[in-house]
Design an enzyme around this catalytic site. Structure first.
Site, PDB file in Angstrom:
ATOM      1  CG  ASP A 209     102.210  77.863 210.756  1.00  0.00           C
ATOM      2  OD1 ASP A 209     101.268  78.497 210.237  1.00  0.00           O
ATOM      3  OD2 ASP A 209     103.395  78.019 210.409  1.00  0.00           O
ATOM      4  CB  CYS A 266     102.498  76.891 207.235  1.00  0.00           C
ATOM      5  SG  CYS A 266     103.345  76.337 205.747  1.00  0.00           S
ATOM      6  CB  THR A 268     105.263  79.576 202.128  1.00  0.00           C
ATOM      7  OG1 THR A 268     105.789  78.489 202.933  1.00  0.00           O
ATOM      8  CG2 THR A 268     106.009  80.868 202.455  1.00  0.00           C
ATOM      9  CG  HIS A 299      97.311  65.062 185.845  1.00  0.00           C
ATOM     10  ND1 HIS A 299      98.123  65.743 184.962  1.00  0.00           N
ATOM     11  CD2 HIS A 299      96.112  64.943 185.218  1.00  0.00           C
ATOM     12  CE1 HIS A 299      97.444  66.032 183.858  1.00  0.00           C
ATOM     13  NE2 HIS A 299      96.213  65.564 183.995  1.00  0.00           N
ATOM     14  CG  HIS A 332      97.411  60.586 185.614  1.00  0.00           C
ATOM     15  ND1 HIS A 332      98.334  61.457 185.065  1.00  0.00           N
ATOM     16  CD2 HIS A 332      96.239  60.851 185.019  1.00  0.00           C
ATOM     17  CE1 HIS A 332      97.718  62.220 184.177  1.00  0.00           C
ATOM     18  NE2 HIS A 332      96.460  61.873 184.120  1.00  0.00           N
TER      19      HIS A 332
HETATM   20  C1  RB5 Z   1     106.521  80.210 210.115  1.00  0.00           C
HETATM   21  O1  RB5 Z   1     107.328  81.285 210.446  1.00  0.00           O
HETATM   22  C2  RB5 Z   1     106.695  79.863 208.651  1.00  0.00           C
HETATM   23  O2  RB5 Z   1     107.969  79.361 208.437  1.00  0.00           O
HETATM   24  C3  RB5 Z   1     105.650  78.852 208.216  1.00  0.00           C
HETATM   25  O3  RB5 Z   1     104.378  79.403 208.389  1.00  0.00           O
HETATM   26  C4  RB5 Z   1     105.702  78.371 206.794  1.00  0.00           C
HETATM   27  O4  RB5 Z   1     105.706  79.400 205.890  1.00  0.00           O
HETATM   28  C5  RB5 Z   1     106.725  77.349 206.521  1.00  0.00           C
HETATM   29  O5  RB5 Z   1     106.914  76.847 205.430  1.00  0.00           O
END
Ligand code: RB5
Length: 344
Positions: A209, A266, A268, A299, A332
């Site tokens: 993203d 993204c 996180t 695994h 596994h």
């Molecule tokens: C975008 O704002 C953010 O939510 C996305 O990049 C990500 O971290 C979602 O899990």
């Protein structure tokens, strides 16, 4: 050090020496004595368009010649040096055109011959390590033949034994994916085993993203340098995009087998992993360390690597481990079959 070797230091400094190596007889001088280097070309009747390889005694001498040592080169050096492997590096501009024949590369080897390495060590710099034969003629492997050929023309011929009697294998490591340019005593299979060709032949779909686009761009460069084929599924950082759209694109490519792996990024890594794991057959793993990447493959047989762009970690290293690590199978597999049975 043998007496003949201890005397050789001075001759290597100021003249031309014919000497036994672990492979075949070599002819050489210190790498920065241009008049001796020219004599070597003449004595061998060697065309000046052909570069001369160098021998070093330790890795600190390699640093005198190149600043560009790839990961694959390191692996090969770890396993095969000292030994019958010559590696071709991009040189750092401190090697004369006479040696490189004006090319941007230099060929280097660390011989498996402690007496010879002790001489090079004493000299404190690399020596020319080309084979002691006339161009086009077979290599010389005995003192008798070396003395016959070079007595009266070289300044010193050292009496000793070669072990392999076969010239070294030469591998070009200027690129992350090494290329064998001369076959020798180390086989192609042995080389391939060490550098793990696997990473070089992968097809990878990568998407992010807006929060992950900077990392995605740098990972694309990294994957291309590893010779992976990369499918860029976007998106740019200019405007926000809903990550499930990108996750779907990458997941479907992994699902239908058109790529080996997917990478999703993204902020996180969480949204991407949740979304892509909704697709049948997808095992997406969010990894923020090389340990997690290793386990995800070993695994979980993960087929998508999810990364959080906001983690301050070595993302290239995480990708490297993920694409190189094989799945362990065995115990596994039963667990992965259970997960698959949950899919509706
Ligand atoms: C975008 O704002 C953010 O939510 C996305 O990049 C990500 O971290 C979602 O899990």
């Amino acid at each position: 050090m043998l007496k003949s070797y201890s005397k050789a230091v001075e001759y290597f400094e100021n003249g031309v020496v014919v000497y036994p190596t672990d492979t075949v007889y070599g002819i050489g001088c210190v790498f920065d004595n241009d008049s001796s280097v020219k004599r070597i070309y003449d004595l061998k009747n060697r065309d000046h368009s052909k570069a001369l390889p160098l021998l070093i005694s330790d890795i600190s001498q390699l640093r005198m010649l190149t600043d560009d040592v790839s990961e694959s080169a390191r692996k090969l050096m770890d396993v095969f040096w000292p030994g019958a492997l010559t590696l071709v590096f991009n040189h750092n501009g401190h090697v004369s055109d006479l040696i490189t024949a004006g090319k941007p590369t230099v060929a280097v080897r660390m011989p498996d011959n402690p007496d010879l390495r002790a001489v090079i060590d004493k000299l404190g710099k690399p020596i020319i390590g080309t084979s002691a034969n006339l161009s086009g003629e077979p290599s010389i492997t005995s003192y008798r033949d070396a003395a016959k050929r070079f007595a009266g023309t070289a300044d010193m011929v050292i009496n000793g034994k070669c072990h392999d009697n076969i010239p070294s294998t030469i591998v070009d490591v200027t690129d992350e994916c090494p290329v064998i340019i001369r076959r020798g005593s180390i086989t192609e299979d042995e080389i391939e085993k060490v550098i793990n060709e696997r990473a070089c032949k992968m097809k990878i779909a990568i998407g992010s993203d807006h929060r992950g686009s900077t990392l995605r761009n740098s990972l694309i460069d990294h994957l291309v340098s590893l010779k992976c084929e990369v499918i860029d599924c976007g998106t740019s950082a200019d405007h926000p995009v809903d990550y499930p759209v990108i996750a779907r694109d990458v997941a479907e490519r992994v699902q239908n087998g058109s790529v080996d792996y997917g990478i999703l990024i993204c902020g996180t890594g969480l949204g991407m992993s949740i979304a892509s794991n909704k697709f049948k057959g997808i095992r997406a793993a969010l990894c923020n360390s090389t340990f997690m990447a290793e386990r995800a493959r070993l695994h979980n047989n993960a087929n998508i690597l999810c990364l959080g762009a906001e983690f301050d970690v070595d993302q290239n290293a995480i990708v490297d481990v993920f694409i190189k690590q094989e799945y362990e199978g065995g115990r596994h597999q039963k667990r992965l079959d259970m997960i698959a049975s949950f899919e509706k």
